[in-house]
Write a protein that holds these residues in place. Structure first.
Motif, PDB file in Angstrom:
ATOM      1  N   GLY A   1       0.795  -1.224   0.000  1.00 51.26           N
ATOM      2  CA  GLY A   1       0.000   0.000   0.000  1.00 51.26           C
ATOM      3  C   GLY A   1       0.819   1.261   0.000  1.00 51.26           C
ATOM      4  N   TRP A   2       1.957   1.254   0.712  1.00 53.67           N
ATOM      5  CA  TRP A   2       2.782   2.465   0.770  1.00 53.67           C
ATOM      6  C   TRP A   2       3.266   2.854  -0.621  1.00 53.67           C
ATOM      7  CZ3 TRP A   2       4.019   6.700   3.218  1.00 53.67           C
ATOM      8  CH2 TRP A   2       5.179   7.386   2.846  1.00 53.67           C
ATOM      9  N   THR A   3       3.873   1.919  -1.325  1.00 54.66           N
ATOM     10  CA  THR A   3       4.442   2.223  -2.633  1.00 54.66           C
ATOM     11  C   THR A   3       3.362   2.574  -3.653  1.00 54.66           C
ATOM     12  OG1 THR A   3       6.280   0.720  -2.180  1.00 54.66           O
ATOM     13  CG2 THR A   3       5.931   1.323  -4.469  1.00 54.66           C
ATOM     14  N   GLN A   4       2.181   1.995  -3.512  1.00 54.96           N
ATOM     15  CA  GLN A   4       1.115   2.204  -4.486  1.00 54.96           C
ATOM     16  C   GLN A   4       0.306   3.477  -4.248  1.00 54.96           C
ATOM     17  OE1 GLN A   4      -0.424  -1.929  -3.736  1.00 54.96           O
ATOM     18  NE2 GLN A   4      -0.679  -1.918  -5.953  1.00 54.96           N
ATOM     19  N   SER A   5       0.511   4.148  -3.128  1.00 54.63           N
ATOM     20  CA  SER A   5      -0.348   5.287  -2.783  1.00 54.63           C
ATOM     21  C   SER A   5       0.327   6.616  -3.077  1.00 54.63           C
ATOM     22  CB  SER A   5      -0.710   5.227  -1.289  1.00 54.63           C
ATOM     23  OG  SER A   5       0.454   5.409  -0.491  1.00 54.63           O
ATOM     24  N   GLY A   6      -0.477   7.599  -3.487  1.00 54.20           N
ATOM     25  CA  GLY A   6      -0.020   8.979  -3.541  1.00 54.20           C
ATOM     26  C   GLY A   6       1.033   9.291  -4.566  1.00 54.20           C
ATOM     27  N   ASN A   7       1.093   8.527  -5.650  1.00 51.57           N
ATOM     28  CA  ASN A   7       2.100   8.782  -6.675  1.00 51.57           C
ATOM     29  C   ASN A   7       1.538   9.698  -7.754  1.00 51.57           C
ATOM     30  OD1 ASN A   7       4.242   6.865  -5.693  1.00 51.57           O
ATOM     31  ND2 ASN A   7       2.511   5.461  -5.912  1.00 51.57           N
ATOM     32  N   VAL A   8       2.355  10.645  -8.188  1.00 51.16           N
ATOM     33  CA  VAL A   8       1.895  11.665  -9.134  1.00 51.16           C
ATOM     34  C   VAL A   8       2.882  11.754 -10.288  1.00 51.16           C
ATOM     35  CG1 VAL A   8       1.370  14.114  -9.459  1.00 51.16           C
ATOM     36  CG2 VAL A   8       0.809  12.994  -7.287  1.00 51.16           C
ATOM     37  N   GLY A   9       2.365  11.678 -11.517  1.00 51.94           N
ATOM     38  CA  GLY A   9       3.165  12.007 -12.689  1.00 51.94           C
ATOM     39  C   GLY A   9       4.074  10.927 -13.214  1.00 51.94           C
ATOM     40  N   LEU A  10       3.933   9.663 -12.752  1.00 57.77           N
ATOM     41  CA  LEU A  10       4.783   8.595 -13.263  1.00 57.77           C
ATOM     42  C   LEU A  10       4.187   8.000 -14.529  1.00 57.77           C
ATOM     43  CD1 LEU A  10       5.767   6.668 -10.009  1.00 57.77           C
ATOM     44  CD2 LEU A  10       7.074   8.407 -11.229  1.00 57.77           C
ATOM     45  N   SER A  11       5.042   7.660 -15.489  1.00 63.05           N
ATOM     46  CA  SER A  11       4.608   7.063 -16.750  1.00 63.05           C
ATOM     47  C   SER A  11       5.344   5.750 -16.961  1.00 63.05           C
ATOM     48  CB  SER A  11       4.894   8.000 -17.928  1.00 63.05           C
ATOM     49  OG  SER A  11       4.210   9.224 -17.778  1.00 63.05           O
ATOM     50  N   ASP A  12       4.742   4.876 -17.743  1.00 62.33           N
ATOM     51  CA  ASP A  12       5.346   3.578 -18.031  1.00 62.33           C
ATOM     52  C   ASP A  12       6.724   3.769 -18.655  1.00 62.33           C
ATOM     53  OD1 ASP A  12       5.875   0.961 -18.514  1.00 62.33           O
ATOM     54  OD2 ASP A  12       4.253   0.635 -19.943  1.00 62.33           O
ATOM     55  N   GLY A  13       7.718   3.084 -18.091  1.00 64.85           N
ATOM     56  CA  GLY A  13       9.072   3.148 -18.621  1.00 64.85           C
ATOM     57  C   GLY A  13       9.940   4.229 -18.026  1.00 64.85           C
ATOM     58  N   ASP A  14       9.370   5.090 -17.161  1.00 66.99           N
ATOM     59  CA  ASP A  14      10.176   6.152 -16.550  1.00 66.99           C
ATOM     60  C   ASP A  14      11.346   5.563 -15.762  1.00 66.99           C
ATOM     61  OD1 ASP A  14       8.600   8.129 -17.551  1.00 66.99           O
ATOM     62  OD2 ASP A  14       7.620   8.637 -15.661  1.00 66.99           O
ATOM     63  N   SER A  15      12.527   6.100 -15.983  1.00 66.63           N
ATOM     64  CA  SER A  15      13.708   5.711 -15.215  1.00 66.63           C
ATOM     65  C   SER A  15      14.685   6.874 -15.240  1.00 66.63           C
ATOM     66  CB  SER A  15      14.363   4.461 -15.804  1.00 66.63           C
ATOM     67  OG  SER A  15      14.879   4.720 -17.093  1.00 66.63           O
ATOM     68  N   TYR A  16      15.576   6.876 -14.291  1.00 67.91           N
ATOM     69  CA  TYR A  16      16.599   7.915 -14.269  1.00 67.91           C
ATOM     70  C   TYR A  16      17.788   7.437 -13.473  1.00 67.91           C
ATOM     71  CZ  TYR A  16      14.491   9.089  -9.699  1.00 67.91           C
ATOM     72  OH  TYR A  16      14.005   9.041  -8.424  1.00 67.91           O
ATOM     73  N   TRP A  17      18.916   8.089 -13.706  1.00 65.60           N
ATOM     74  CA  TRP A  17      20.175   7.738 -13.055  1.00 65.60           C
ATOM     75  C   TRP A  17      20.445   8.714 -11.911  1.00 65.60           C
ATOM     76  CZ3 TRP A  17      22.707   3.505 -15.092  1.00 65.60           C
ATOM     77  CH2 TRP A  17      22.376   3.123 -16.389  1.00 65.60           C
ATOM     78  N   THR A  18      20.962   8.203 -10.819  1.00 67.37           N
ATOM     79  CA  THR A  18      21.448   9.076  -9.757  1.00 67.37           C
ATOM     80  C   THR A  18      22.860   8.675  -9.374  1.00 67.37           C
ATOM     81  OG1 THR A  18      20.614   7.710  -7.915  1.00 67.37           O
ATOM     82  CG2 THR A  18      19.135   9.416  -8.800  1.00 67.37           C
ATOM     83  N   VAL A  19      23.604   9.654  -8.921  1.00 65.22           N
ATOM     84  CA  VAL A  19      24.940   9.441  -8.350  1.00 65.22           C
ATOM     85  C   VAL A  19      24.936  10.082  -6.970  1.00 65.22           C
ATOM     86  CG1 VAL A  19      27.410   9.839  -8.599  1.00 65.22           C
ATOM     87  CG2 VAL A  19      25.991   9.499 -10.644  1.00 65.22           C
ATOM     88  N   ASN A  20      25.125   9.268  -5.958  1.00 68.72           N
ATOM     89  CA  ASN A  20      25.048   9.742  -4.568  1.00 68.72           C
ATOM     90  C   ASN A  20      23.710  10.427  -4.281  1.00 68.72           C
ATOM     91  OD1 ASN A  20      27.634   8.778  -4.613  1.00 68.72           O
ATOM     92  ND2 ASN A  20      28.621  10.666  -3.973  1.00 68.72           N
ATOM     93  N   GLY A  21      22.646   9.918  -4.919  1.00 65.36           N
ATOM     94  CA  GLY A  21      21.310  10.449  -4.709  1.00 65.36           C
ATOM     95  C   GLY A  21      20.968  11.649  -5.555  1.00 65.36           C
ATOM     96  N   GLN A  22      21.859  12.074  -6.430  1.00 71.24           N
ATOM     97  CA  GLN A  22      21.643  13.261  -7.257  1.00 71.24           C
ATOM     98  C   GLN A  22      21.594  12.888  -8.730  1.00 71.24           C
ATOM     99  OE1 GLN A  22      25.333  14.839  -5.329  1.00 71.24           O
ATOM    100  NE2 GLN A  22      24.224  16.777  -5.459  1.00 71.24           N
ATOM    101  N   ILE A  23      20.991  13.759  -9.505  1.00 68.33           N
ATOM    102  CA  ILE A  23      20.955  13.575 -10.952  1.00 68.33           C
ATOM    103  C   ILE A  23      21.993  14.498 -11.591  1.00 68.33           C
ATOM    104  CG2 ILE A  23      19.553  13.825 -13.027  1.00 68.33           C
ATOM    105  CD1 ILE A  23      17.126  13.199 -11.180  1.00 68.33           C
TER     106      ILE A  23
END
Length: 588
Positions: free
Chosen positions: A238-260
């Motif tokens: 329930g936590w992960t499935q709740s309250g999400n805004v603006g995500l689209s299928d295939g969205d991904s991104y890279w972070t380095v030390n938590g930053q983009i």
């Protein structure tokens, strides 16, 4: 709150992260934020003591190009508050030496599980956690690297790791490893870096003196995590499935030390050491240095999976990393300006083969910038080539891939990641099954294992506790994989030949866990263990530690004499004819 194991003084650490560069999903992302130096906890007087808190928070971002916002529910180690804006939580870096004692209190502040269903090889218990020290050569029983520990919501667990006195220096990492939610929690970002410090006699002094950057690289896929969360028993996570805004299928991104795409600064004409740990749900990556402005940048390989390569620093063009891999490199540029590290992700083939459909691995995206380096101008004397060396090696990292050359007897087995529902199953000596909690067999401590391995062109193979060595059948035009290299994760590129691995079963008895490091596959049954039998502290007969060897070329141009080569063993010199040393050893 329930506390397991003897209590000890602990401190709660909350980690603050710098702002992220706001360039999500853009291959040519703008950069702004300076690289965040992750909180570091170091041993003092031979003991490291810390508390790592596992908690939920909301990650909130604004996309730089379009200005659109998105957010999602996630989990982290030591997150700062209930919402983190344009930044991700990353666990503290743990830095200690061989022979130290490492005490970690894992404090689980996650919400209660939605139910009590714990069906084997299904997604379940999203709030339960534990800790795996990936790469450390330590015991797999309590109170050390036991991945069968269950730390329920509201509980704490006391880990005490006795680091062997001869443990090799290196870059490792830690992450959640509860069977049934490993993909969810690691995909959320429950990760951190481990650094075992170099001893004075382990590497050359010029390398030891370099400034250093520590990078935790993650490919994050929040939409995929939503899909995984929906598969959890008792109505989903329930936590992960709740309250999400603006995500689209295939969205991904890279972070380095938590930053983009953060920016780090290095100095013109000087070497810098960089440690990299890589985490992803199901994507391998090819990481390259992009010198678009022709700054005269060069990078060279020092280590893979926390173990120095022989004849380091070694030429490097592309670092091939699967989830769980690490690599260390040095970099130097002769002109001021900027260069980048870029990553192109690929994944394996299909259900039973990996993500991406049957028929082999596929490129998921074009190369994207991981981070940007600013080379600051300097009129200091340019650094020369670094000393070429073969590191000091403990008993458990002595060469064992050739029975005659290394005076060992191999115990042979076969291992295959076979096609199965959910991803793959482990076939060991022809017995194939999904994980059922029963051992696949025995390995005597003190033996030398020789495994014929297959299926790891679609599923990254990982084994706990004992690293393994590549043998003489390696064929790799890029030079990244070479005979004698050590790994603990091996995802074989399709243009690389390497069918055998070798390793000594050293010191530690108990369970030797192995699995596919596409962690959704592991959760769904692509996991096994072998019982290591015998007496603790048993080692391979006849093997002893080896000393650091430094190799260099004497420049006799001024005297008109013929150049010669020399090898310096720590504590003395051995002079050799140049022709007696392989060319690879002399390559700077």
């Amino acid at each position: 709150r329930v506390q397991h194991a003897p209590s000890m003084p602990s401190m709660r650490r909350r980690t603050r992260f710098g702002a992220l560069a706001l360039a999500l999903f853009a291959p040519a992302a703008a950069h702004a934020a300076s690289l965040h130096e992750m909180t570091e906890v170091s041993a003092a007087s031979g003991v490291l003591t810390t508390t790592i808190v596992v908690d939920e928070y909301t990650a909130s971002f604004t996309e730089a190009v379009s200005g659109s916002a998105f957010s999602y529910k996630t989990r982290g180690y030591n997150p700062l508050g209930t919402t983190m804006t344009d930044r991700m939580a990353v666990g503290p870096t743990l830095r200690f030496s061989a022979g130290d004692t490492v005490k970690v209190t894992l404090d689980n502040d996650l919400a209660a599980n939605p139910g009590t269903t714990t069906t084997m090889n299904s997604m379940h218990s999203p709030g339960t956690t534990n800790l795996h020290t990936h790469g450390l050569h330590v015991d797999s029983d309590d109170p050390q690297d036991n991945v069968y520990v269950t730390v329920a919501p509201g509980e704490t667990w006391e880990y005490t790791y006795s680091i062997p006195s001869d443990h090799a220096a290196g870059t490792h990492w830690y992450h959640a490893h509860f069977h049934g939610n490993t993909a969810l929690q690691v995909g959320n970002g429950l990760v951190g870096v481990i650094v075992v410090k170099d001893a004075n006699d382990e590497i050359p002094t010029d390398l030891a003196a370099l400034s250093e950057l520590v990078l935790m690289v993650q490919k994050l896929e929040p939409y995929k995590i939503q899909q995984i969360a929906g598969e959890f028993q008792d109505g989903g996570d329930g936590w992960t499935q709740s309250g999400n805004v603006g995500l689209s299928d295939g969205d991904s991104y890279w972070t380095v030390n938590g930053q983009i795409n953060p920016t780090a600064t290095v100095t013109q004409n000087q070497w810098t050491r960089v440690r990299v740990a890589y985490s992803s749900l199901e994507s391998a990556a090819d990481i390259t240095l992009v010198d678009s402005d022709s700054l005269g940048c060069e990078w060279k390989l020092l280590a893979k999976d926390g173990i120095y390569v022989d004849n380091a620093p070694r030429a490097l063009t592309t670092a091939h990393v699967a989830p769980g891999n690490r690599f260390d490199f040095v970099v130097k540029c002769t002109s001021a300006g900027t260069f980048t590290l870029a990553a192109a992700a690929e994944a394996g083939g299909g259900p039973g083969g990996g993500p991406g459909g049957p028929g082999g691995r596929k490129l998921l995206q074009t190369a994207e910038t991981l981070m940007t380096f600013t080379v600051s101008a300097s009129d200091a004397t340019a650094a020369g080539d670094l000393t070429v060396f073969t590191p000091k090696k403990p008993v458990y990292l002595q060469d064992v891939y050739d029975e005659t050359l290394h005076s060992v007897t191999h115990v042979s087995h076969t291992l295959n990641f076979a096609r199965a529902d959910g991803g793959c199953a482990v076939s060991f000596d022809g017995a194939s099954r999904s994980y059922n909690g029963v051992s696949h067999g025995d390995m005597p401590v003190g033996s030398v294992q020789a495994w014929q391995i297959s299926g790891n062109d679609k599923h990254p193979f990982h084994i706990h506790i004992n690293s393994f060595q590549l043998g003489s059948d390696v064929v790799d035009a890029s030079g990244y994989y070479q005979t004698g290299d050590w790994h603990d994760v091996f995802y074989r590129p399709t243009d690389v030949t390497a069918s055998k691995i070798y390793f000594p079963v050293d010191q530690h008895t108990g369970k030797a866990v192995l699995h596919c490091h596409f962690l959704e596959h592991e959760d769904k049954g692509c996991m096994a263990y072998l019982d290591i039998t015998g007496s603790d502290d048993t080692r391979v007969d006849g093997k002893t530690a080896s000393a650091l060897i430094e190799t260099f070329v004497e420049d006799n141009t001024a005297t008109g004499e013929t150049d010669s080569a020399a090898a310096r063993v720590f504590g003395g010199f051995i002079t050799l004819a140049a022709a007696a040393i392989p060319a690879a050893m002399l390559a700077a």
